[in-house]
Design an enzyme around this catalytic site. Structure first.
Site, PDB file in Angstrom:
ATOM      1  N   ASP A 175       0.487  -1.911  10.256  1.00 16.25           N
ATOM      2  CA  ASP A 175       1.927  -1.992   9.999  1.00 16.25           C
ATOM      3  C   ASP A 175       2.703  -2.150  11.295  1.00 16.25           C
ATOM      4  O   ASP A 175       3.609  -2.987  11.415  1.00 16.25           O
ATOM      5  CB  ASP A 175       2.414  -0.718   9.290  1.00 16.25           C
ATOM      6  CG  ASP A 175       2.251  -0.772   7.781  1.00 16.25           C
ATOM      7  OD1 ASP A 175       1.645  -1.737   7.277  1.00 16.25           O
ATOM      8  OD2 ASP A 175       2.723   0.161   7.104  1.00 16.25           O
ATOM      9  N   GLU A 176       2.361  -1.306  12.272  1.00 17.02           N
ATOM     10  CA  GLU A 176       3.078  -1.357  13.550  1.00 17.02           C
ATOM     11  C   GLU A 176       2.893  -2.721  14.217  1.00 17.02           C
ATOM     12  O   GLU A 176       3.815  -3.239  14.863  1.00 17.02           O
ATOM     13  CB  GLU A 176       2.570  -0.251  14.489  1.00 17.02           C
ATOM     14  CG  GLU A 176       2.593   1.166  13.915  1.00 17.02           C
ATOM     15  CD  GLU A 176       3.988   1.701  13.645  1.00 17.02           C
ATOM     16  OE1 GLU A 176       4.973   0.951  13.782  1.00 17.02           O
ATOM     17  OE2 GLU A 176       4.088   2.888  13.295  1.00 17.02           O
ATOM     18  N   GLU A 218       7.887   2.133   7.227  1.00 16.48           N
ATOM     19  CA  GLU A 218       7.601   3.196   8.182  1.00 16.48           C
ATOM     20  C   GLU A 218       7.535   4.561   7.504  1.00 16.48           C
ATOM     21  O   GLU A 218       6.779   5.444   7.937  1.00 16.48           O
ATOM     22  CB  GLU A 218       8.681   3.206   9.276  1.00 16.48           C
ATOM     23  CG  GLU A 218       8.636   2.028  10.223  1.00 16.48           C
ATOM     24  CD  GLU A 218       7.546   2.176  11.278  1.00 16.48           C
ATOM     25  OE1 GLU A 218       7.110   3.317  11.533  1.00 16.48           O
ATOM     26  OE2 GLU A 218       7.131   1.147  11.847  1.00 16.48           O
ATOM     27  N   HIS A 233       5.293  -5.149  12.578  1.00 12.71           N
ATOM     28  CA  HIS A 233       6.667  -4.879  13.012  1.00 12.71           C
ATOM     29  C   HIS A 233       6.878  -5.323  14.455  1.00 12.71           C
ATOM     30  O   HIS A 233       7.944  -5.837  14.812  1.00 12.71           O
ATOM     31  CB  HIS A 233       6.973  -3.391  12.863  1.00 12.71           C
ATOM     32  CG  HIS A 233       6.855  -2.888  11.458  1.00 12.71           C
ATOM     33  ND1 HIS A 233       6.729  -1.555  11.133  1.00 12.71           N
ATOM     34  CD2 HIS A 233       6.848  -3.566  10.279  1.00 12.71           C
ATOM     35  CE1 HIS A 233       6.643  -1.429   9.822  1.00 12.71           C
ATOM     36  NE2 HIS A 233       6.710  -2.631   9.288  1.00 12.71           N
ATOM     37  N   TRP A 259       0.841  -1.207   0.000  1.00 13.93           N
ATOM     38  CA  TRP A 259       0.000   0.000   0.000  1.00 13.93           C
ATOM     39  C   TRP A 259       0.866   1.243   0.000  1.00 13.93           C
ATOM     40  O   TRP A 259       1.993   1.231   0.482  1.00 13.93           O
ATOM     41  CB  TRP A 259      -0.966  -0.005   1.182  1.00 13.93           C
ATOM     42  CG  TRP A 259      -0.365   0.252   2.546  1.00 13.93           C
ATOM     43  CD1 TRP A 259       0.055  -0.680   3.448  1.00 13.93           C
ATOM     44  CD2 TRP A 259      -0.136   1.536   3.164  1.00 13.93           C
ATOM     45  NE1 TRP A 259       0.535  -0.087   4.590  1.00 13.93           N
ATOM     46  CE2 TRP A 259       0.421   1.280   4.452  1.00 13.93           C
ATOM     47  CE3 TRP A 259      -0.346   2.859   2.777  1.00 13.93           C
ATOM     48  CZ2 TRP A 259       0.777   2.314   5.331  1.00 13.93           C
ATOM     49  CZ3 TRP A 259       0.005   3.888   3.654  1.00 13.93           C
ATOM     50  CH2 TRP A 259       0.560   3.608   4.916  1.00 13.93           C
ATOM     51  N   GLU A 299       6.389   9.976  13.698  1.00 10.71           N
ATOM     52  CA  GLU A 299       6.644   9.156  12.515  1.00 10.71           C
ATOM     53  C   GLU A 299       7.642   9.838  11.568  1.00 10.71           C
ATOM     54  O   GLU A 299       8.483   9.181  10.953  1.00 10.71           O
ATOM     55  CB  GLU A 299       5.338   8.878  11.762  1.00 10.71           C
ATOM     56  CG  GLU A 299       4.317   8.045  12.517  1.00 10.71           C
ATOM     57  CD  GLU A 299       4.672   6.567  12.570  1.00 10.71           C
ATOM     58  OE1 GLU A 299       5.714   6.175  12.009  1.00 10.71           O
ATOM     59  OE2 GLU A 299       3.900   5.804  13.183  1.00 10.71           O
ATOM     60  N   HIS A 326       4.121   6.121   6.755  1.00 13.31           N
ATOM     61  CA  HIS A 326       3.247   6.618   7.811  1.00 13.31           C
ATOM     62  C   HIS A 326       3.291   8.137   7.916  1.00 13.31           C
ATOM     63  O   HIS A 326       2.253   8.813   7.924  1.00 13.31           O
ATOM     64  CB  HIS A 326       3.625   5.989   9.152  1.00 13.31           C
ATOM     65  CG  HIS A 326       3.591   4.506   9.134  1.00 13.31           C
ATOM     66  ND1 HIS A 326       4.126   3.732  10.152  1.00 13.31           N
ATOM     67  CD2 HIS A 326       3.111   3.623   8.226  1.00 13.31           C
ATOM     68  CE1 HIS A 326       3.955   2.452   9.871  1.00 13.31           C
ATOM     69  NE2 HIS A 326       3.350   2.365   8.701  1.00 13.31           N
ATOM     70  N   GLU A 341       7.004  -0.478  19.228  1.00 14.52           N
ATOM     71  CA  GLU A 341       6.097  -0.776  18.116  1.00 14.52           C
ATOM     72  C   GLU A 341       4.694  -1.070  18.644  1.00 14.52           C
ATOM     73  O   GLU A 341       3.687  -0.683  18.036  1.00 14.52           O
ATOM     74  CB  GLU A 341       6.613  -1.960  17.295  1.00 14.52           C
ATOM     75  CG  GLU A 341       7.906  -1.702  16.533  1.00 14.52           C
ATOM     76  CD  GLU A 341       7.694  -0.886  15.262  1.00 14.52           C
ATOM     77  OE1 GLU A 341       6.598  -0.351  15.045  1.00 14.52           O
ATOM     78  OE2 GLU A 341       8.643  -0.793  14.471  1.00 14.52           O
ATOM     79  N   THR A 394       3.090   2.253  19.680  1.00 13.11           N
ATOM     80  CA  THR A 394       2.660   3.031  18.514  1.00 13.11           C
ATOM     81  C   THR A 394       1.408   2.431  17.901  1.00 13.11           C
ATOM     82  O   THR A 394       0.501   3.157  17.466  1.00 13.11           O
ATOM     83  CB  THR A 394       3.795   3.075  17.466  1.00 13.11           C
ATOM     84  OG1 THR A 394       5.013   3.457  18.100  1.00 13.11           O
ATOM     85  CG2 THR A 394       3.479   4.071  16.365  1.00 13.11           C
TER      86      THR A 394
END
Length: 365
Positions: free
Chosen positions: A230-231, A145, A234, A64, A107, A148, A198, A201
């Site tokens: 995403d976080e 990252e 991770h 994405w 970010e 973001h 992570e 966040t």
């Protein structure tokens, strides 16, 4: 050349004794360095499992991109798309925007975090294009990252509700100020920190998304949920790295985990400033706590999650020092929860004094 006498807690230290102590310290550092390099090399086959095209890192056309969640200004109806975005954003209160901006600033300080990863002994990227699994992970993580901050920055710009120049000044100050989480070039400490951060966040972005939904901002809800996802991926990777280290050197990781918990996990944006408000981070954090976006209880919950996820209480075959650290770490969740509840109960009786934020053209939140 070393000269003179040096006083220690036990009395006088001679020149020779001092030199010997210095040599011993150097030997320990060298030994530690090679231990880390060796162990990180052992973990390479495991790290490869987290590289693209696996589910924990995305790259290429299938990944994405920020534009997927923003108005397309190349289309004939671009103005209607922007008006829709602004209409939904207008219903979102300023205090939520304060937290959103603070998260975005955090970010956008990504260069600092990649610099941190490259200090971890045994898993750095010394030339910038190193083909090791660790270096590829670092660059892949950074590329994800990077989306973001880009996405949140463009969204905030399009809403028209925020002073983008004040925000940009804050970002530049934060990157200039740097960031020291106390990793000390140690991959054990570094991966414990990233495992914690992570998850923190993920919680913050996820809660902003829930608040956005309450006010009908469906686009912000989607954006926050995507970033939180995403976080979460991770988080799983970094926690898996620590799991593998525990299989090979449990005493070593427990020693560093315990030592870090005797202090405080440093939040990556603690040095933020807009050049005017010397208490900007504290004011931003207070709003986040008040909204329930990220609270002291979340801090305690993360510690409990890590203790449970890594099965700290079930580890066996530890040294006597390792057992002491195990006992200390396993007591932490209950201790921090009590402290968090006590702190939050005290704040209930404190009158909220809204603060002006340059990010919002000095509106108060």
């Amino acid at each position: 050349m070393v000269s003179g006498n040096f006083t220690t807690l036990g009395g006088e230290m001679s020149d020779g004794t001092l030199v010997q102590a210095q040599i011993s310290a150097i030997d320990r550092n060298i030994s530690r360095h090679f231990r880390y390099v060796h162990l990180m090399h052992q973990l390479t086959p495991k790290i490869v499992l987290y590289l693209p095209p696996t589910k924990l890192l995305e790259t290429g056309e299938k990944a994405w991109q920020p534009q997927d969640y923003l108005p397309d200004l190349s289309q004939d109806d671009w103005l209607e798309q922007v008006k829709d975005l602004r209409g939904m954003a207008a219903e979102v209160p300023d205090d939520i925007f304060v937290v959103l901006v603070g998260d975005m600033v955090t970010e956008e300080a990504l260069p600092t975090y990649q610099t941190l990863l490259n200090t971890f002994e045994g898993c750095d990227d010394p030339i910038g294009t190193t083909d090791s699994a660790w270096a590829r992970w670092s660059r892949g993580w950074t590329s994800e990252e990077n989306r973001h901050g880009d996405l949140l920055n463009k969204y905030l710009y399009l809403t028209g509700k925020t002073d983008m120049r004040a925000i940009e000044v804050t970002i530049q100050h934060l990157i200039t100020s740097g960031f020291n989480p106390g990793a000390r070039k140690d991959p054990y400490r570094g991966f414990v920190y990233t495992s914690f951060q992570e998850r923190a966040t993920k919680i913050s972005h996820g809660n902003v998304g829930k608040l956005a939904k309450e006010y009908g901002a469906k686009d912000l809800q989607r954006i926050s949920a995507k970033i939180a996802g995403d976080e979460g991926r991770h988080e799983k990777a970094y926690q898996s790295f620590c799991t593998e280290i525990l299989k090979r050197d449990p005493d070593g990781l427990l020693a560093e985990f315990g030592d870090m918990m005797r202090g405080q996990i440093v939040m990556p944006a603690e040095l933020m400033t807009d050049g005017n408000d010397p208490h900007l981070y504290e004011n931003f954090s207070a709003v986040a706590q008040r909204l329930g976006v990220y609270t002291a209880l979340d801090y305690a919950d993360i510690i409990e999650h890590l203790v449970d996820h890594w099965k700290i209480g079930e580890l066996t075959g530890l040294s006597s020092e390792g057992e002491k650290e195990q006992e200390y770490i396993c007591r932490l969740p209950r201790r921090y929860r009590k402290l968090a509840e006590r702190s939050m109960n005290k704040k209930k009786d404190v009158e909220v004094v809204p603060q002006a934020f340059s990010w919002l053209f000095n509106r108060k939140a």
